[in-house]
Design a protein around this motif. Structure first.
Motif: not given
Lengths: 588, 72
Positions: A244-254, A280-283
């Motif tokens: 959940a955290y990796l996914g949310a960070i990933m959205t902004v990172y990209g 990924v955050a959804g998962v």
């Protein structure tokens, strides 16, 4: 009515791939388009359950694990392969077609794999096929990037295999379902999966390799590798907190990296990272709404992201230019208006504009974060939505098709791409709009029942507010957003510079080896010289003369040596005589 | 350009005005759900923050010449 017995879909692709090199002209083009159509009919006849099993070394390999989740991904993979092949129809390059068809087929193999070994086999097959899709461009950039891509994926594959073996040893099961426990095997498999999902810091292979591929090849790349990874995460790791955290960070990172980017397709590649972040955050959030959101977002994302790559690819096809700094202000909109329109359909979709397909899926995940009281995740993902619209919807089209005309810069020479490319874009544009207007067609096939209404009035109004105010913000900062002819570093710096450092280290080691070897050779050389002519060697050492040592001649010192030996023998006899005389005295 | 600016301004006014008229179907749970033009403010501020942050990050840390990775 004829009963059709379904076959494993990857077989259809594999047979098709084998046929392609033997066909010519129109038959080949027909074959390319028929493969996905046959596969789609095959999918329509598949029923839920587990079949196509094979006994191998005491394990049961399952090639047909069919349920709602695998069907969603299979449908979109097949639809995507049709659009991609249509877009690539004018290309006369068997390698590229065969690689692309194998790539699509192996991803279907992953989706229907019911055990970890089968999954792994198709996983590696997919990596190999995709690297050939990259290499098919045959440019230096593509070959270099392809090698880096291959290295990263072979590493990921090795981690995955290690994880699978450890997991199988620990639990005794190779079934591919929700993985339990938190042992080493569990985490290694997770790392293998998130490497393919391009989760930072394991993501730089994606923006490195995808823009290096050919115009048509890149379209395939956008769809399969990351989305099969999302599928495997959905199946094996629902509700794993860290995702959940990796996914949310990933959205902004990209998004942040995309804002800096100058290369059109690299910008879009960073938006794959960002969009996969939502999935990924959804998962990771793991509620029914978020899991539905991830699956549906993967479905829609494949369609609009391929469309965006097609639009940017059309520009590259016609102009040969990849960078916005080369295209800006050259009046491309006058020359390629249809490509612009199709691109904008994709851009509206990815930005979740109402009536386009992003609007029916992405808000599901954001809403799920809000409902699960994950406020930081909610805000990160909401922020990334703004960034998506500002990069893909405003920055890229503005600087590519429009831009301020610079004095002295000629208007660009370009024309619309071939008809099949336009048709490919039209096909995906139609799907993006159709699904946006009629979301039930997607909601019906999702794993869990859907109680989400994207067209709630307040949601529509809120989205429009955000989009319009972002336009205002961009307008205000338009000059700051201007793309520069530079590149931006990413985490691949570590292995690209690291590799050079490693090579230098190896050169250093090699120098030490050479020095040691020379030393040993010198020693041996010295000993040889010494044993050849010891007297002369000592002489030459004393007189510091090196060269011109004559070979040993026994007659040179024979007399001197003889006298010496006689003297020593006499001395020896004399000593012996005294010794024996003393001895007899003592005994007596 | 002027026409576009006017159009943008008018549409922003309309959507912001509409959000005062429409009431949520369920009781607002979070504080931001009670502010009618929250999304507009968030969009504007978020956009500016993202651009500035990203450009500063790029300009001071990550920007390199295009031949940065070339080697022989």
């Amino acid at each position: 009515m004829i009963m059709i017995e379904p076959v494993p879909p990857f077989l259809i692709y594999l047979i098709g791939a084998l046929l392609i090199p033997f066909l010519k002209g129109k038959t080949k083009k027909l074959c390319l388009l028929i493969i996905p159509i046959v596969a789609f009919i095959d999918l329509l006849h598949m029923h839920h359950g587990t079949y196509w099993t094979l006994h191998f070394m005491g394990y049961e390999l399952i090639f047909g694990h069919v349920d709602k989740l695998s069907m969603i991904f299979a449908y979109v993979f097949v639809i995507m392969s049709f659009a991609g092949l249509l877009y690539a129809l004018h290309v006369d390059d068997d390698l590229q077609h065969v690689a692309a068809v194998c790539y699509a087929g192996s991803s279907l193999g992953v989706v229907f794999a019911g055990d970890l070994f089968t999954l792994y086999a198709f996983w590696e097959f997919m990596a190999m096929a995709s690297v050939f899709v990259i290499w098919a461009d045959r440019s230096k950039r593509a070959i270099d990037a392809g090698f880096r891509y291959l290295m990263v994926h072979l590493f990921g594959g090795a981690v995955l295999l290690a994880g699978i073996v450890i997991y199988a040893m620990q639990t005794g099961s190779i079934a591919f379902g929700r993985l339990e426990g938190g042992g080493l095997g569990f985490w290694l498999i997770l790392i293998g999966f998130i490497l393919n999902a391009a989760v930072p810091p394991l993501h730089p292979w994606l923006p490195d390799a995808y823009p290096a591929a050919s115009v048509t090849g890149a379209v395939f790349l956008t769809a399969y590798t990351t989305k099969t990874a999302v599928y495997t995460l959905l199946r094996a790791f629902p509700g794993v907190e860290i995702l959940a955290y990796l996914g949310a960070i990933m959205t902004v990172y990209g998004v942040v990296w995309a804002i800096m980017e100058n290369d059109m397709r690299r910008l879009l590649a960073y938006h794959i990272v960002s969009q996969v972040g939502y999935m990924v955050a959804g998962v990771g959030i793991g509620t029914e709404l978020s899991m539905n959101g991830s699956a549906s977002h993967a479905f829609c994302h494949i369609l609009y992201k391929a469309l965006l790559f097609m639009g940017a690819g059309a520009v590259i096809h016609s102009t040969g230019l990849r960078k916005m700094s080369d295209l800006t202000g050259r009046g491309l909109y006058k020359k390629m208006p249809f490509s612009l329109i199709f691109y904008m359909v994709g851009a509206f979709s990815i930005s979740a504009v109402p009536l386009f397909n992003g609007f029916i899926c992405k808000p599901m995940i954001v809403k799920a974060a809000e409902e699960a009281h994950r406020i930081p995740l909610f805000f990160l993902m909401h922020m990334a939505s703004i960034g998506t619209w500002l990069c893909v919807g405003l920055k890229l089209p503005y600087y590519t098709w429009f831009g301020k005309a610079q004095p002295g810069v000629k208007e660009i020479e370009a024309k619309e791409p071939p008809l099949n490319m336009l048709l490919g874009m039209a096909f995906l544009s139609f799907l993006c709009i159709f699904m946006g207007i009629y979301p039930d067609i997607l909601y019906r096939i999702l794993s869990y029942p859907v109680y989400f209404h994207p067209y709630a009035p307040l949601h529509v109004i809120g989205t429009l507010q955000m989009l319009l105010m972002t336009v205002a913000g961009v307008w205000l900062l338009l000059e700051r957003l201007e793309p520069q002819a530079v590149i931006n570093l990413d985490t691949d710096w570590f292995y690209r510079k690291g590799a050079i450092l490693f090579v230098k280290f190896c050169y250093g080691l090699s120098a030490v080896r050479t020095a040691t070897q020379n030393l040993a050779i010198g020693l041996v050389d010295g000993v040889i010289k010494l044993s050849k002519n010891p007297i002369y060697a000592v002489q030459s050492l004393l007189s510091q003369k090196e060269s011109g040592m004559p070979p040993y001649d026994p007659n040179t010192y024979r007399q001197a040596m003889g006298i010496g030996v006689i003297f020593s023998l006499i001395l020896f006899c004399f000593i012996c005589f005294i010794f024996f005389a003393r001895l007899t005295q003592l005994i007596r | 350009m002027t026409l576009l600016k006017v159009l943008l301004f008018v549409s922003i006014v309309i959507v912001c005005f509409l959000s005062f008229l429409i009431h949520p179907e369920h009781e607002p749970h979070y504080i931001w759900e009670k502010i009618p033009v929250f999304e507009a403010i968030f969009g504007f501020v978020g956009c500016i923050v993202l651009i500035i942050f990203s450009k500063v990050l790029g300009h001071y840390f990550l920007e390199k010449q295009e031949n940065y990775y070339d080697y022989d």
